[in-house]
Design a protein around this motif. Structure first.
Motif, PDB file in Angstrom:
ATOM      1  N   GLU A 155     -13.103  21.900  28.747  1.00  0.00           N
ATOM      2  CA  GLU A 155     -13.557  21.038  27.647  1.00  0.00           C
ATOM      3  C   GLU A 155     -14.531  21.817  26.756  1.00  0.00           C
ATOM      4  O   GLU A 155     -14.459  21.749  25.529  1.00  0.00           O
TER       5      GLU A 155
ATOM      6  N   GLU B 125     -14.981  16.495  22.857  1.00  0.00           N
ATOM      7  CA  GLU B 125     -14.673  17.479  23.913  1.00  0.00           C
ATOM      8  C   GLU B 125     -15.955  17.956  24.591  1.00  0.00           C
ATOM      9  O   GLU B 125     -16.003  18.098  25.815  1.00  0.00           O
TER      10      GLU B 125
ATOM     11  N   HIS C 133     -16.882  15.307  26.939  1.00  0.00           N
ATOM     12  CA  HIS C 133     -16.074  15.346  28.164  1.00  0.00           C
ATOM     13  C   HIS C 133     -16.622  16.388  29.120  1.00  0.00           C
ATOM     14  O   HIS C 133     -16.668  16.171  30.329  1.00  0.00           O
TER      15      HIS C 133
ATOM     16  N   ILE D  46     -12.547   9.386  29.839  1.00  0.00           N
ATOM     17  CA  ILE D  46     -12.039  10.438  28.965  1.00  0.00           C
ATOM     18  C   ILE D  46     -10.683  10.060  28.359  1.00  0.00           C
ATOM     19  O   ILE D  46     -10.437  10.296  27.176  1.00  0.00           O
TER      20      ILE D  46
ATOM     21  N   GLU E  79      -8.882  10.374  24.517  1.00  0.00           N
ATOM     22  CA  GLU E  79      -7.832  11.380  24.285  1.00  0.00           C
ATOM     23  C   GLU E  79      -6.722  10.881  23.373  1.00  0.00           C
ATOM     24  O   GLU E  79      -6.111  11.660  22.662  1.00  0.00           O
TER      25      GLU E  79
HETATM   26 FE   LIG Z   1     -11.112  16.415  26.390  1.00  0.00          FE
END
Ligand SMILES: [Fe+2]
Ligand SMILES: [Fe+2]
Lengths: 319, 250
Positions: A49, A79, A82, A158, A162
């Motif tokens: 990530e 990201e 994450h 997450i 996404e």
């Molecule tokens: Fe991600």
């Protein structure tokens, strides 16, 4: 004697939890190998990530419109978020973020090898969202049922973000595919370069993957590499058709009997080479992370010094 | 509407855009993962604000241009942002010191613009003031922590302030555009902003155990399209796609 008894009891209890599809929690006993396997997988996921910010980050400054700049910025920010969830989830296994980061910087820990490919055009940003985030979703939806509680919960959180990532990528590709000839060519070129590395993201074939069999037994992994890859191919072929772009695989065709698409052989030599460091961006990615870490050291030192001074002066005031 | 009204809004938009563009450079390269997130978050607010302001400027101009035309196909001589916004990011001390000086400026500016006679500008200011309050709390905290941290961070923060101090007077210049906007109750008097700003900055610098730099020169020109050399490079990156493939949809 007593130790052996209790060890066996613990093992039985662990096995029973796994068998019953319940979650292992940080306070539960777990086999050391289970813990280490998770640390490896979760930290690798977190590193992916964090390093994953770089290829797309390469285009934030050059995004073609202010709307696209804002969307891409929000995506890259997700990201990093994450990465943070995943490091925190992995820390419940008794490793610190610093230790994990250090393993990344010395090249001991891996990250998704796809990020060692360069983003050469704006279409690459579209292709990453569409294909790479698309593949990550297939993998991560499966991991929502992983046996380790904190990992499963991080995956649920997450996965919600996404789908936006994939949609924005697909939308970029759609606009390009319907655009001027130069834009359409840019989109096709990006698909040509990202298709095979994306298929490699799911890892070696099941027959070649020793790690993954043990992970399946422990229900860390819930579906095999080949199953996940097939699922991704099946869903993506239709999307490529819809875009009017050609997937760069002459062997790709629908197999009525299997109810799946057949696809051509993956270049595992290329995969191995890039994993080991031979991709165009391996050095640049690690160098960027090292630079952030080294140059950030004085900042971290300052934060600690400030915190220390100020907790001391609070005490002084009380005294 | 007048040309001056357009330029007033354009300048606000340019400040948001150019500073926002600089902030995005930290994405994936910040000293802490938490800062990758926080910096991207603040940059996003700036880009969002730039979109509102540039769209509105384009509307005021009435020549059928869009926010993207203003952002991507003007040359550096046509940008009217403060020079302070365009300076390269430097180290984290430089970045956070600049954020703090500009966040404080924007905090007082938007507080006043909330009651602007221009309703669109007032609505934009109402949104911006919420974000800016958070930005300023954050950048102020960084000035304190780095200023009163280690010897090295203290030194870097002091050097950063010295390095940008000559650019601060430009924030409070008053030209015919400002004079007309004050007269029409669209915007506040820069002189008034200056006193508010100076008081806050002085207090923070003192609390951070730093010293207020001495101003040697007043460097300005941005608001009339005279920029530093850094500006052309910033634009050649930012405008690359629109310049290479003119007139396409993205
Ligand atoms: Fe991600
Ligand atoms: Fe993603």
């Amino acid at each position: 004697m007593v130790d052996v008894m209790s060890f066996t009891d613990e093992q039985c209890q662990f096995d029973a939890i796994i068998e019953a599809e319940e979650k292992i929690e940080p306070r539960d006993w777990m086999p050391e190998k289970y813990r280490l396997n998770l640390v490896r997988q979760m930290s690798q996921h977190a590193h992916s990530e964090v390093v994953g910010q770089l290829p797309e980050g390469n285009w934030i400054g050059r995004a073609p419109t202010l709307r696209r700049k804002a969307i891409l910025l929000a995506k890259v920010q997700d990201e990093a978020g994450h990465g943070l969830y995943l490091y925190s989830a992995a820390e419940t296994l008794g490793v610190s973020r610093e230790e994990m980061m250090n393993d990344l910087l010395i090249g001991k820990a891996k990250y998704a090898s796809i990020f060692n490919y360069p983003t050469l055009t704006w279409a690459d940003v579209g292709a990453i969202g569409w294909l790479v985030d698309g593949a990550a979703i297939v993998n991560q939806i499966s991991l929502c049922r992983t046996s380790y509680g904190p990992y499963a919960r991080a995956m649920v959180k997450i996965c919600k973000e996404e789908s936006f990532h994939m949609r924005q990528g697909y939308e970029i590709m759609q606009v390009l595919a319907e655009g001027a000839a130069a834009q359409k060519a840019m989109a096709q070129d990006a698909l040509n370069r990202w298709w095979w590395p994306t298929l490699m993201m799911f890892g070696p074939h099941d027959s070649e993957s020793a790690n993954s069999q043990q992970s399946m037994k422990w229900k860390i992994k819930r579906q095999s590499n080949d199953e996940l890859r097939q699922k991704f191919v099946d869903q993506t072929v239709k999307q490529a058709d819809h875009l009017g772009l050609a997937i760069p695989d002459q062997d790709l065709k629908w197999n009525e009997e299997r109810g799946h698409y057949d696809f051509g052989p993956i270049d595992w030599e290329e995969f191995a080479r890039v994993v080991k460091g031979g991709g165009l961006c391996n050095d640049a990615r690690l160098e960027a992370r090292r630079k952030a870490n080294n140059e950030g050291q004085w900042v971290k030192d300052a934060l600690m010094a400030y915190a220390e001074k100020h907790s001391r002066s609070d005490v002084d005031q009380v005294a | 509407m007048t040309k001056n009204h357009y330029r007033y809004v354009l300048r606000l938009g340019d400040n948001a855009l150019i500073l926002g563009q600089r902030m995005t450079e930290w994405c994936g390269h910040s000293p802490l993962l938490e800062e990758d997130i926080a910096m991207a978050n603040c940059a996003l607010d700036h880009v969002g604000r730039a979109r509102l302001l540039l769209s509105y400027a384009a509307e005021l101009e009435g020549e059928g241009r869009s926010e993207d035309d203003l952002a991507f196909v003007r040359s550096d001589r046509e940008f009217e942002n403060f020079l302070l916004c365009e300076l390269p990011i430097g180290d984290y001390a430089f970045t956070m010191a600049r954020q703090y000086l500009l966040d404080t400026y924007h905090y007082h500016l938007f507080t006043e613009l909330v009651s602007s006679s221009d309703e669109t500008l007032s609505a934009i200011a109402k949104k911006a003031i919420k974000e800016t309050t958070y930005h300023m709390d954050r950048s102020r905290d960084w000035v304190l922590r780095l200023g009163d941290g280690t010897e090295e961070s203290h030194e870097r923060m002091q050097v950063a302030l010295e390095g940008m101090w000559n650019y601060t007077e430009e924030l409070f210049e008053r030209d015919p555009v400002d004079v007309q906007m004050i007269a029409e109750a669209v915007g506040p008097d820069p002189e008034w902003l200056h006193s508010k700003w100076q008081a806050d900055i002085n207090a923070t610098i003192k609390e951070a155990t730093l010293s207020v730099p001495e101003k040697k020169w007043s460097l300005s020109g941005g608001r009339n399209g005279i920029h530093t050399e850094a500006m052309g490079h910033l634009l050649s990156e930012m405008q690359y796609l629109q310049r290479t493939y003119p007139g396409l949809n993205w």
